[in-house]
Design a protein around this motif. Sequence first.
Motif, mmCIF file in Angstrom:
data_model
loop_
_atom_site.group_PDB
_atom_site.id
_atom_site.type_symbol
_atom_site.label_atom_id
_atom_site.label_comp_id
_atom_site.label_asym_id
_atom_site.label_seq_id
_atom_site.Cartn_x
_atom_site.Cartn_y
_atom_site.Cartn_z
ATOM 1 N N ASP A 196 0.818 -1.211 0.000
ATOM 2 C CA ASP A 196 0.000 0.000 0.000
ATOM 3 C C ASP A 196 0.852 1.263 0.000
ATOM 4 O O ASP A 196 0.487 2.268 -0.617
ATOM 5 C CB ASP A 196 -0.953 -0.001 1.201
ATOM 6 N N VAL A 197 1.977 1.248 0.709
ATOM 7 C CA VAL A 197 2.889 2.389 0.695
ATOM 8 C C VAL A 197 3.407 2.623 -0.717
ATOM 9 O O VAL A 197 3.441 3.763 -1.216
ATOM 10 C CB VAL A 197 4.058 2.167 1.671
ATOM 11 N N LYS A 198 3.814 1.557 -1.395
ATOM 12 C CA LYS A 198 4.334 1.696 -2.760
ATOM 13 C C LYS A 198 3.278 2.277 -3.698
ATOM 14 O O LYS A 198 3.590 3.094 -4.575
ATOM 15 C CB LYS A 198 4.810 0.332 -3.272
ATOM 16 N N LYS A 199 2.021 1.870 -3.506
ATOM 17 C CA LYS A 199 0.947 2.385 -4.363
ATOM 18 C C LYS A 199 0.767 3.891 -4.178
ATOM 19 O O LYS A 199 0.599 4.633 -5.158
ATOM 20 C CB LYS A 199 -0.366 1.662 -4.053
ATOM 21 N N ILE A 200 0.768 4.347 -2.936
ATOM 22 C CA ILE A 200 0.567 5.778 -2.685
ATOM 23 C C ILE A 200 1.762 6.580 -3.185
ATOM 24 O O ILE A 200 1.594 7.644 -3.800
ATOM 25 C CB ILE A 200 0.318 6.038 -1.189
ATOM 26 N N GLU B 105 -8.063 -1.201 -4.492
ATOM 27 C CA GLU B 105 -8.021 -2.309 -3.531
ATOM 28 C C GLU B 105 -7.296 -1.947 -2.240
ATOM 29 O O GLU B 105 -6.610 -2.777 -1.648
ATOM 30 C CB GLU B 105 -7.387 -3.551 -4.164
ATOM 31 N N MET B 106 -7.442 -0.712 -1.808
ATOM 32 C CA MET B 106 -6.915 -0.314 -0.513
ATOM 33 C C MET B 106 -7.839 0.748 0.072
ATOM 34 O O MET B 106 -8.112 1.765 -0.547
ATOM 35 C CB MET B 106 -5.482 0.183 -0.600
ATOM 36 N N ARG B 107 -8.323 0.462 1.281
ATOM 37 C CA ARG B 107 -9.313 1.316 1.928
ATOM 38 C C ARG B 107 -8.767 2.713 2.176
ATOM 39 O O ARG B 107 -9.521 3.699 2.147
ATOM 40 C CB ARG B 107 -9.712 0.663 3.259
ATOM 41 N N SER B 108 -7.469 2.827 2.384
ATOM 42 C CA SER B 108 -6.885 4.118 2.731
ATOM 43 C C SER B 108 -6.937 5.119 1.585
ATOM 44 O O SER B 108 -6.729 6.326 1.809
ATOM 45 C CB SER B 108 -5.438 3.936 3.194
ATOM 46 N N SER B 109 -7.212 4.676 0.363
ATOM 47 C CA SER B 109 -7.331 5.623 -0.748
ATOM 48 C C SER B 109 -8.382 6.687 -0.471
ATOM 49 O O SER B 109 -8.289 7.812 -0.973
ATOM 50 C CB SER B 109 -7.685 4.875 -2.046
ATOM 51 N N ILE B 110 -9.384 6.326 0.324
ATOM 52 C CA ILE B 110 -10.453 7.274 0.613
ATOM 53 C C ILE B 110 -9.940 8.466 1.414
ATOM 54 O O ILE B 110 -10.559 9.550 1.418
ATOM 55 C CB ILE B 110 -11.616 6.556 1.341
ATOM 56 N N MET B 111 -8.782 8.300 2.082
ATOM 57 C CA MET B 111 -8.217 9.401 2.858
ATOM 58 C C MET B 111 -7.391 10.357 2.002
ATOM 59 O O MET B 111 -6.879 11.357 2.504
ATOM 60 C CB MET B 111 -7.380 8.848 4.016
ATOM 61 N N ARG C 172 0.652 -6.467 2.451
ATOM 62 C CA ARG C 172 0.071 -5.132 2.580
ATOM 63 C C ARG C 172 0.438 -4.490 3.915
ATOM 64 O O ARG C 172 0.298 -3.274 4.065
ATOM 65 C CB ARG C 172 -1.452 -5.197 2.440
ATOM 66 N N ALA C 173 0.852 -5.284 4.896
ATOM 67 C CA ALA C 173 1.080 -4.738 6.236
ATOM 68 C C ALA C 173 2.440 -5.074 6.819
ATOM 69 O O ALA C 173 2.933 -4.339 7.684
ATOM 70 C CB ALA C 173 -0.016 -5.230 7.188
#
Length: 433
Positions: A49-53, A92-98, A411-412
Amino acid sequence: MAHLIVHGGRPLSGRIIPSANKNAVLPILCATLLTREPLRIHGVPEITDVKKILELFRTLGSDVRMDFVTGLLELRHEDTRFDPSIHRLPAEMRSSIMLAPPLLARFGVARIEDDVKGCTLGAREIDPHIEVLKSFGATIERSDDSLVIRSDGPLRATRHWLDYASVTTTENFVLCAALASGQSKLNNAASEPHVQEFCAFMQTLGARISGIGTSQLTIDGVDSLSGGEFHLTEDFHEVATFLALGAITGGGVEVKNSAPDQFPLIDRTFAKFGVHVVHEDGWSKTKANGPLKVAEPFTRNVLQKVEAAPWPYLPVDLLPIFIALGVKAEGSVMFWNKVYDGALGWTGELSKFGAHVFLSDPHRLIAFGGKPLVPAQVESPYIIRVAIALLMLAASIEGRSMIHNATPIKRAHPRFVENLRMLGAEVEWTGGD
């Protein structure tokens, strides 16, 4: 999807330095969009998820310098640009909403895709987030595959009361309020350690937040946020996970832990399975007197219980690892997930190991532990700590097991398999990525 092959039956022992908390890192990364000034963040983990952001930031024109060997991120969003007709948030990552509040504050527009869902934990609505955005003055436009959020000017301070203490909705409120004109107040705010760490980062940038760690937050909006330097702390989820791996395999794992004050309830939950947790000199370790055994409640006509709900309850994200302990330990335990209505559907896979479990309803499960267990091939849903719980059982059983679709672990938890091998486990990735 990648799978894990586990040759179990070996006691795991040694020392582990855990990574930072994904649930703190991701909102912190989203918050960096609120400032044009340079930032240095230490301890950033090498997870999916870090790499995606970070890749999104590069796409938007930000200056991103990430060294995953040292964990140092140097970041500046001085020349960042966003176009909702071109740019897409990570899938596919909930944190995108932030990412929506900082994009809205910075560019007056944001876009949320339909696939911003994260782990498959049942119905995960976005209505609470939409309500927060609207309360700050945003307008919402629905299309076939996304929501476009717009603001005609600076966000306006508001008062809001959440339906339930949602972590990401609380963080979204803070992200909106930081630069909004006036004073904003949030009731029924989430207070998890990662929410507190996120708020501490916001204060580093100059956000004016009071009530951190309580159910009411007050945020006085400021004209701008500064840059700064921030050190991430260890993930209490990962600390508890490695302690549980040592306990279930009959070994002794020590884990670096600079925040033992977060652990009293987690420690008492371990004790329900005969595992004593000790915190000394910045490290945590477990001690078990013989095989795992469920402690009998003082009230003898009730089952031992593990109840998980929003902080300061036992975190629901940790429930799967305690279910694994419950399957292994002699005795019966009821597990109660008070948050998600689809988070226990995976427990049928436990029977493939020979476990005896009974799903009472979508929220409650009874494990009749201490039964003879055998190695197995099992399927993990897209839930991080469920894949780990299945791996825990496999590691405790002599023989070869396979955890299919274990990719969510990445992911974690960076270097998760490498850390397991350091502890003496025989485990490897196969297939997929």
